[in-house]
Design a protein around this motif. Sequence first.
Motif, PDB file in Angstrom:
ATOM      1  N   LEU A  65       0.898  -1.105  -0.114  1.00 19.28           N
ATOM      2  CA  LEU A  65      -0.099   0.022  -0.025  1.00 19.28           C
ATOM      3  C   LEU A  65       0.828   1.093   0.101  1.00 19.28           C
ATOM      4  CD1 LEU A  65      -2.828  -0.847   2.576  1.00 19.28           C
ATOM      5  CD2 LEU A  65      -3.103  -0.461   0.169  1.00 19.28           C
ATOM      6  N   GLU A  70      -0.377   4.985  -0.887  1.00 23.74           N
ATOM      7  CA  GLU A  70      -1.402   5.097   0.381  1.00 23.74           C
ATOM      8  C   GLU A  70      -1.176   5.655   1.520  1.00 23.74           C
ATOM      9  OE1 GLU A  70      -4.683   4.831  -0.429  1.00 23.74           O
ATOM     10  OE2 GLU A  70      -4.227   4.663  -2.527  1.00 23.74           O
ATOM     11  N   GLY A  96      -7.192   0.832  -2.235  1.00 21.72           N
ATOM     12  CA  GLY A  96      -6.637   2.055  -2.848  1.00 21.72           C
ATOM     13  C   GLY A  96      -7.136   1.934  -4.256  1.00 21.72           C
ATOM     14  N   ARG A 110     -10.566   8.377  -2.155  1.00 19.70           N
ATOM     15  CA  ARG A 110     -10.385   7.264  -2.698  1.00 19.70           C
ATOM     16  C   ARG A 110     -11.332   6.352  -1.652  1.00 19.70           C
ATOM     17  NH1 ARG A 110      -4.935   8.364  -2.978  1.00 19.70           N
ATOM     18  NH2 ARG A 110      -4.039   8.095  -5.258  1.00 19.70           N
ATOM     19  N   LYS A 112     -11.588   3.370   0.890  1.00 23.21           N
ATOM     20  CA  LYS A 112     -10.650   2.824   1.791  1.00 23.21           C
ATOM     21  C   LYS A 112     -10.800   1.406   2.032  1.00 23.21           C
ATOM     22  CE  LYS A 112      -9.669   7.392   3.981  1.00 23.21           C
ATOM     23  NZ  LYS A 112      -9.933   8.183   5.103  1.00 23.21           N
TER      24      LYS A 112
END
Length: 327
Positions: A65, A70, A96, A110, A112
């Motif tokens: 991530l 992210e 993501g 975005r 989650k």
Amino acid sequence: MTEQTISLERMEYAIDIFGSFDENIRILEQDLDVKVVNRDAELKISGEAENVMQAVKVAEGLLSLSARGEPIHEQNVRYVIDLVKQGQWEKIAELGGDVICITAKGKPIRAKTIGQKQYAAAIQNNVVTLGVGPAGTGKTYLAVAAAVAAFRQKQVNRIILTRPAVEAGERLGFLPGDLQSKVDPYLRPLYDALFEMMGPESYAKYLERGNIEVAPLAYMRGRTLDDSFIILDEAQNTSREQMKMFLTRLGFGSKIVITGDITQIDLPTDKVSGLKEAMRVLRNVEGVAQCLLTESDVVRHVMVQRIIKAYESYEAERTQRRQKGVK
């Protein structure tokens, strides 16, 4: 005692997953009962074999991530841990991804969680979407983000946000001011989301032009809404008549998102929730999607998730007791 090692491609990824004052790694260590040490561009994880195996999957998922840009924080650390514990660690790769909308301050919005990602995709691909789930799952926020994105891309000409003005313990008539002042408190969450996405100046400009409308559900009666992105929030508090009236406002080039939490119905006990009925009636209708979000999709404080779980357990226990005839 078992120990496994993970090589780090870049030290900033390790800094991301450790977090400020190692707060993220402490969650991992406490939740899975392991010890994590960062040394010589490697993560060393030690503990019982099963726990270490899970911790390695969590750490690798968080590193992936971080590599995708992210931000790593308490909410997604706990979410990744839950996915691993449920044997769904392969779904970490789905987290993501695409940006739904950019806020006025340049923050990308975005999905989650997996549930949120499915919800965002359903909004994109269907004319009518029902997003149902507990508080904090981003139902309204993501719907407003999708509406602003569609408006900016000129897919629609208007954003219409509405809510039923149902009294939840307070008397609407006793609130000060004119009708708009009385209903504003019910619409505040919608205002807040729009302000964040568009900024106050753009919001005021489009509101004045009629491109944005925030109004109680009663104002929708008798209208046909073309080229609009329409969001009905707190839909669990609609009556069956209100829900049918609202759904039949849909015009050409429009999209509807209906959000609600069927565990927080403020209607009188003898009234059927329009949302609950719509979920049954529209189950197999083409162009209509239903997304059921759960406590695992909660993206607020971890205590919100715990409170929701506690209430669910309590209600399940009450139901069992009623079935057995025990008060």
